[in-house]
Design a protein around this motif. Structure first.
Motif, PDB file in Angstrom:
ATOM      1  N   THR A  27      11.336  50.230  35.385  1.00 40.38           N
ATOM      2  CA  THR A  27      12.342  49.399  34.732  1.00 40.38           C
ATOM      3  C   THR A  27      12.177  49.303  33.221  1.00 40.38           C
ATOM      4  N   HIS A  28      10.946  49.319  32.727  1.00 44.31           N
ATOM      5  CA  HIS A  28      10.670  49.145  31.300  1.00 44.31           C
ATOM      6  C   HIS A  28       9.824  50.314  30.797  1.00 44.31           C
TER       7      HIS A  28
ATOM      8  N   GLY B 200      15.373  41.885  34.752  1.00 49.13           N
ATOM      9  CA  GLY B 200      15.471  43.332  34.870  1.00 49.13           C
ATOM     10  C   GLY B 200      14.323  43.970  35.629  1.00 49.13           C
ATOM     11  N   ALA B 201      13.246  43.218  35.852  1.00 49.14           N
ATOM     12  CA  ALA B 201      12.132  43.764  36.633  1.00 49.14           C
ATOM     13  C   ALA B 201      12.583  43.845  38.081  1.00 49.14           C
ATOM     14  N   ASN B 202      12.195  44.919  38.764  1.00 47.31           N
ATOM     15  CA  ASN B 202      12.664  45.094  40.134  1.00 47.31           C
ATOM     16  C   ASN B 202      11.639  44.678  41.178  1.00 47.31           C
TER      17      ASN B 202
ATOM     18  N   GLY C  75      18.754  52.164  36.906  1.00 42.33           N
ATOM     19  CA  GLY C  75      17.825  51.040  36.972  1.00 42.33           C
ATOM     20  C   GLY C  75      16.845  50.851  35.843  1.00 42.33           C
ATOM     21  N   ALA C  76      16.771  51.791  34.903  1.00 44.04           N
ATOM     22  CA  ALA C  76      15.907  51.549  33.740  1.00 44.04           C
ATOM     23  C   ALA C  76      16.535  50.417  32.938  1.00 44.04           C
ATOM     24  N   HIS C  77      15.827  49.320  32.805  1.00 38.33           N
ATOM     25  CA  HIS C  77      16.374  48.111  32.194  1.00 38.33           C
ATOM     26  C   HIS C  77      16.147  48.068  30.688  1.00 38.33           C
TER      27      HIS C  77
ATOM     28  N   SER D 142       6.508  48.873  32.934  1.00 39.88           N
ATOM     29  CA  SER D 142       7.140  47.944  33.870  1.00 39.88           C
ATOM     30  C   SER D 142       6.175  46.887  34.384  1.00 39.88           C
TER      31      SER D 142
END
Length: 86
Positions: A43-44, A35-37, A77-79, A27
Protein backbone atom coordinates in the motif's frame (compact mmCIF):
# COMPACT_ATOMS: atom_id res chain seq x y z
CA UNK A 1 -0.13 -7.33 -11.85
CA UNK A 2 0.48 -7.71 -8.11
CA UNK A 3 1.26 -4.55 -6.16
CA UNK A 4 4.82 -5.32 -5.04
CA UNK A 5 8.05 -3.36 -4.89
CA UNK A 6 9.62 -5.88 -7.25
CA UNK A 7 6.90 -5.45 -9.89
CA UNK A 8 7.10 -1.66 -9.57
CA UNK A 9 10.86 -1.77 -9.98
CA UNK A 10 10.58 -3.96 -13.09
CA UNK A 11 8.03 -1.66 -14.70
CA UNK A 12 9.98 1.53 -13.90
CA UNK A 13 13.15 -0.05 -15.30
CA UNK A 14 11.33 -0.76 -18.58
CA UNK A 15 9.49 2.55 -18.80
CA UNK A 16 12.10 5.07 -17.64
CA UNK A 17 15.50 3.38 -18.20
CA UNK A 18 16.81 4.65 -14.85
CA UNK A 19 20.47 4.97 -13.99
CA UNK A 20 19.55 4.50 -10.32
CA UNK A 21 16.42 2.86 -8.96
CA UNK A 22 15.22 1.62 -5.61
CA UNK A 23 11.62 0.78 -4.70
CA UNK A 24 10.92 0.18 -1.01
CA UNK A 25 7.69 -1.23 0.40
CA UNK A 26 7.05 0.86 3.53
CA UNK A 27 3.56 -0.51 4.12
CA UNK A 28 4.49 -2.11 7.44
CA UNK A 29 5.29 1.35 8.80
CA UNK A 30 1.74 2.49 8.07
CA UNK A 31 -0.31 -0.25 9.72
CA UNK A 32 -3.55 1.23 10.97
CA UNK A 33 -3.26 4.35 8.80
CA UNK A 34 -5.75 5.35 6.15
CA UNK A 35 -5.18 3.25 3.04
CA UNK A 36 -3.41 0.42 4.86
CA UNK A 37 -4.93 -2.91 3.88
CA UNK A 38 -4.02 -4.78 7.05
CA UNK A 39 -1.59 -7.13 5.31
CA UNK A 40 1.55 -5.11 6.03
CA UNK A 41 2.50 -4.81 2.36
CA UNK A 42 1.39 -3.40 -0.96
CA UNK A 43 0.00 0.00 0.00
CA UNK A 44 2.82 2.46 0.79
CA UNK A 45 6.00 2.73 -1.27
CA UNK A 46 9.08 4.90 -1.63
CA UNK A 47 10.69 5.25 -5.07
CA UNK A 48 14.22 6.61 -5.41
CA UNK A 49 15.05 7.15 -9.05
CA UNK A 50 17.37 8.91 -11.50
CA UNK A 51 16.74 8.78 -15.24
CA UNK A 52 17.95 10.57 -18.35
CA UNK A 53 14.26 10.95 -19.21
CA UNK A 54 14.05 13.58 -16.45
CA UNK A 55 16.56 15.95 -18.07
CA UNK A 56 15.14 19.38 -18.76
CA UNK A 57 11.85 18.57 -17.00
CA UNK A 58 10.41 20.33 -13.97
CA UNK A 59 10.05 18.53 -10.66
CA UNK A 60 6.32 18.16 -11.27
CA UNK A 61 6.89 16.71 -14.76
CA UNK A 62 9.45 14.24 -13.36
CA UNK A 63 7.03 13.06 -10.69
CA UNK A 64 4.24 12.81 -13.28
CA UNK A 65 6.40 10.45 -15.39
CA UNK A 66 6.83 8.18 -12.37
CA UNK A 67 3.15 8.33 -11.34
CA UNK A 68 1.98 7.72 -14.90
CA UNK A 69 4.27 4.68 -15.15
CA UNK A 70 2.89 3.30 -11.87
CA UNK A 71 -0.80 3.97 -12.58
CA UNK A 72 -1.62 0.25 -12.87
CA UNK A 73 -0.41 -0.22 -9.27
CA UNK A 74 -2.34 2.81 -8.02
CA UNK A 75 -5.46 1.40 -9.66
CA UNK A 76 -4.85 -1.89 -7.83
CA UNK A 77 -4.37 -0.64 -4.28
CA UNK A 78 -1.11 1.28 -3.93
CA UNK A 79 -2.28 4.06 -1.63
CA UNK A 80 0.83 6.22 -1.29
CA UNK A 81 3.99 6.55 -3.35
CA UNK A 82 6.74 8.85 -2.11
CA UNK A 83 9.09 9.82 -4.93
CA UNK A 84 12.68 10.94 -4.49
CA UNK A 85 14.30 12.12 -7.71
CA UNK A 86 18.04 11.57 -7.44
Amino acid sequence: MAVTAENMQELLARELSPTQLEVIDESGLHAGHVGANGTGFGTHFRVRIASPRFEGKSRVARHRLVYDSLQVFIDNGAHAIAIEIL
